[in-house]
Design a protein around this motif. Sequence first.
Motif, PDB file in Angstrom:
ATOM      1  N   ILE A  45       0.851  -1.215   0.000  1.00  0.00           N
ATOM      2  CA  ILE A  45       0.000   0.000   0.000  1.00  0.00           C
ATOM      3  C   ILE A  45       0.877   1.253   0.000  1.00  0.00           C
ATOM      4  O   ILE A  45       2.057   1.208   0.323  1.00  0.00           O
ATOM      5  N   ARG A  46       0.249   2.374  -0.387  1.00  0.00           N
ATOM      6  CA  ARG A  46       0.974   3.652  -0.410  1.00  0.00           C
ATOM      7  C   ARG A  46       1.045   4.229   1.002  1.00  0.00           C
ATOM      8  O   ARG A  46       0.223   3.876   1.880  1.00  0.00           O
ATOM      9  N   GLN A  47       1.968   5.104   1.229  1.00  0.00           N
ATOM     10  CA  GLN A  47       2.192   5.722   2.541  1.00  0.00           C
ATOM     11  C   GLN A  47       0.900   6.354   3.069  1.00  0.00           C
ATOM     12  O   GLN A  47       0.513   6.150   4.222  1.00  0.00           O
ATOM     13  N   LYS A  48       0.164   7.098   2.174  1.00  0.00           N
ATOM     14  CA  LYS A  48      -1.065   7.793   2.637  1.00  0.00           C
ATOM     15  C   LYS A  48      -2.071   6.782   3.202  1.00  0.00           C
ATOM     16  O   LYS A  48      -2.666   6.977   4.254  1.00  0.00           O
ATOM     17  N   VAL A  49      -2.226   5.669   2.481  1.00  0.00           N
ATOM     18  CA  VAL A  49      -3.180   4.624   2.919  1.00  0.00           C
ATOM     19  C   VAL A  49      -2.698   4.063   4.256  1.00  0.00           C
ATOM     20  O   VAL A  49      -3.478   3.891   5.195  1.00  0.00           O
ATOM     21  N   ALA A  50      -1.375   3.862   4.366  1.00  0.00           N
ATOM     22  CA  ALA A  50      -0.813   3.301   5.614  1.00  0.00           C
ATOM     23  C   ALA A  50      -1.073   4.243   6.781  1.00  0.00           C
ATOM     24  O   ALA A  50      -1.441   3.807   7.877  1.00  0.00           O
ATOM     25  N   ASP A  51      -0.946   5.554   6.536  1.00  0.00           N
ATOM     26  CA  ASP A  51      -1.200   6.525   7.621  1.00  0.00           C
ATOM     27  C   ASP A  51      -2.629   6.384   8.127  1.00  0.00           C
ATOM     28  O   ASP A  51      -2.878   6.336   9.326  1.00  0.00           O
ATOM     29  N   HIS A  52      -3.596   6.291   7.178  1.00  0.00           N
ATOM     30  CA  HIS A  52      -5.010   6.157   7.600  1.00  0.00           C
ATOM     31  C   HIS A  52      -5.196   4.848   8.394  1.00  0.00           C
ATOM     32  O   HIS A  52      -5.830   4.828   9.439  1.00  0.00           O
ATOM     33  N   ARG A  53      -4.620   3.760   7.873  1.00  0.00           N
ATOM     34  CA  ARG A  53      -4.816   2.452   8.526  1.00  0.00           C
ATOM     35  C   ARG A  53      -4.185   2.467   9.929  1.00  0.00           C
ATOM     36  O   ARG A  53      -4.773   1.955  10.879  1.00  0.00           O
ATOM     37  N   GLU A  54      -3.022   3.085  10.024  1.00  0.00           N
ATOM     38  CA  GLU A  54      -2.324   3.105  11.325  1.00  0.00           C
ATOM     39  C   GLU A  54      -3.213   3.784  12.361  1.00  0.00           C
ATOM     40  O   GLU A  54      -3.393   3.281  13.463  1.00  0.00           O
ATOM     41  N   LYS A  55      -3.890   4.909  11.941  1.00  0.00           N
ATOM     42  CA  LYS A  55      -4.787   5.636  12.873  1.00  0.00           C
ATOM     43  C   LYS A  55      -5.971   4.735  13.218  1.00  0.00           C
ATOM     44  O   LYS A  55      -6.377   4.608  14.365  1.00  0.00           O
ATOM     45  N   ARG A  56      -6.483   4.011  12.199  1.00  0.00           N
ATOM     46  CA  ARG A  56      -7.653   3.129  12.439  1.00  0.00           C
ATOM     47  C   ARG A  56      -7.258   2.006  13.413  1.00  0.00           C
ATOM     48  O   ARG A  56      -7.970   1.704  14.370  1.00  0.00           O
ATOM     49  N   TYR A  57      -6.063   1.431  13.195  1.00  0.00           N
ATOM     50  CA  TYR A  57      -5.639   0.340  14.083  1.00  0.00           C
ATOM     51  C   TYR A  57      -5.487   0.869  15.508  1.00  0.00           C
ATOM     52  O   TYR A  57      -5.857   0.208  16.467  1.00  0.00           O
ATOM     53  N   GLU A  58      -4.954   2.122  15.603  1.00  0.00           N
ATOM     54  CA  GLU A  58      -4.802   2.719  16.949  1.00  0.00           C
ATOM     55  C   GLU A  58      -6.195   2.831  17.580  1.00  0.00           C
ATOM     56  O   GLU A  58      -6.425   2.425  18.703  1.00  0.00           O
ATOM     57  N   ARG A  59      -7.170   3.371  16.781  1.00  0.00           N
ATOM     58  CA  ARG A  59      -8.538   3.574  17.325  1.00  0.00           C
ATOM     59  C   ARG A  59      -9.126   2.227  17.733  1.00  0.00           C
ATOM     60  O   ARG A  59      -9.800   2.102  18.747  1.00  0.00           O
ATOM     61  N   VAL A  70       8.542  -0.065   3.362  1.00  0.00           N
ATOM     62  CA  VAL A  70       9.496  -0.545   2.357  1.00  0.00           C
ATOM     63  C   VAL A  70      10.381   0.603   1.888  1.00  0.00           C
ATOM     64  O   VAL A  70      11.594   0.509   1.847  1.00  0.00           O
ATOM     65  N   ASP A  71       9.713   1.721   1.543  1.00  0.00           N
ATOM     66  CA  ASP A  71      10.485   2.940   1.221  1.00  0.00           C
ATOM     67  C   ASP A  71       9.576   4.120   1.543  1.00  0.00           C
ATOM     68  O   ASP A  71       8.515   3.924   2.139  1.00  0.00           O
ATOM     69  N   ASP A  72       9.981   5.341   1.143  1.00  0.00           N
ATOM     70  CA  ASP A  72       9.219   6.490   1.670  1.00  0.00           C
ATOM     71  C   ASP A  72       7.815   6.607   1.084  1.00  0.00           C
ATOM     72  O   ASP A  72       7.045   7.453   1.517  1.00  0.00           O
ATOM     73  N   ASP A  73       7.448   5.706   0.124  1.00  0.00           N
ATOM     74  CA  ASP A  73       6.052   5.781  -0.312  1.00  0.00           C
ATOM     75  C   ASP A  73       5.396   4.405  -0.392  1.00  0.00           C
ATOM     76  O   ASP A  73       4.293   4.263  -0.893  1.00  0.00           O
ATOM     77  N   THR A  74       6.087   3.377   0.093  1.00  0.00           N
ATOM     78  CA  THR A  74       5.517   2.022  -0.010  1.00  0.00           C
ATOM     79  C   THR A  74       5.568   1.329   1.345  1.00  0.00           C
ATOM     80  O   THR A  74       6.600   1.357   2.028  1.00  0.00           O
ATOM     81  N   VAL A  75       4.425   0.755   1.718  1.00  0.00           N
ATOM     82  CA  VAL A  75       4.328   0.044   2.996  1.00  0.00           C
ATOM     83  C   VAL A  75       3.680  -1.317   2.726  1.00  0.00           C
ATOM     84  O   VAL A  75       2.844  -1.439   1.833  1.00  0.00           O
ATOM     85  N   ILE A  76       4.106  -2.349   3.484  1.00  0.00           N
ATOM     86  CA  ILE A  76       3.449  -3.653   3.359  1.00  0.00           C
ATOM     87  C   ILE A  76       2.640  -3.864   4.636  1.00  0.00           C
ATOM     88  O   ILE A  76       3.171  -3.754   5.737  1.00  0.00           O
ATOM     89  N   ASP A  77       1.340  -4.111   4.463  1.00  0.00           N
ATOM     90  CA  ASP A  77       0.439  -4.293   5.613  1.00  0.00           C
ATOM     91  C   ASP A  77       0.038  -5.768   5.698  1.00  0.00           C
ATOM     92  O   ASP A  77      -0.642  -6.291   4.820  1.00  0.00           O
ATOM     93  N   ALA A  78       0.484  -6.419   6.769  1.00  0.00           N
ATOM     94  CA  ALA A  78       0.187  -7.852   6.946  1.00  0.00           C
ATOM     95  C   ALA A  78      -0.982  -8.073   7.896  1.00  0.00           C
ATOM     96  O   ALA A  78      -1.214  -9.200   8.345  1.00  0.00           O
ATOM     97  N   THR A  79      -1.712  -7.017   8.204  1.00  0.00           N
ATOM     98  CA  THR A  79      -2.779  -7.152   9.207  1.00  0.00           C
ATOM     99  C   THR A  79      -3.889  -8.096   8.727  1.00  0.00           C
ATOM    100  O   THR A  79      -4.259  -9.026   9.427  1.00  0.00           O
TER     101      THR A  79
END
Length: 150
Positions: A45-59, A70-79
């Motif tokens: 997923i892209r960084q922006k999507v990861a930011d939203h998901r991270e907030k959702r997981y926190e909530r 992975v890099d400054d615009d790529t994240v792997i989400d194994a949730t």
Amino acid sequence: MKFNQLKVRKKQLRFAKSPIHDWGLFAMEKVDANDMVIEYIGEVIRQKVADHREKRYERMGIGSSYLFRVDDDTVIDATKMGNIARFINHCCTPNCNAKIITVDGQKKIVIYAKRDIEEGEEITYDYKFPIEADKIPCLCGSRGCRGTLN
Ligand SMILES: Nc1ncnc2c1ncn2[C@@H]1O[C@H](CN(CC[C@H](N)C(=O)O)CC2CN(CCC(c3ccccc3)c3ccccc3)C2)[C@@H](O)[C@H]1O
């Protein structure tokens, strides 16, 4: 050497209770230095999507998530979709490295052994979390422990 030409004999691994934290990943057979242990599978997923998901997981109170940058615009989400690599814990003096390789334009995270790993040893790598204000104490217990994960 192309990823699929690698000697991808899957290592025998299992997840079990860890002395470091909750669940961890353990070697069920000896692993030689530089061997590939496992790929960290998840949604790319892209960084922006990861930011939203991270907030959702926190909530949702699931706190630390299965997000791997992975890099400054790529994240792997194994949730939601991932493999047992998501159970690998951090260690300040780890027995593995997480390397990012590109296969057919797709970035992948592969966990390699830094040294020979004995059967029964916990698989660990250095999370290399960015330094943050609110610290997460590190429980790796290793002699070279830095004290915090971030
Ligand atoms: N050396 C260390 N020192 C101190 N702490 C360490 C160290 N190494 C790893 N950790 C801890 O482990 C985390 C990394 N972890 C590695 C494996 C972990 N051991 C584990 O047992 O899961 C994967 C994350 C843990 N989370 C699971 C959430 C779960 C959940 C949580 C609360 C309530 C319900 C559910 C969840 C389950 C399903 C879907 C979504 C969330 C992801 C780090 O962020 C850190 O908190």
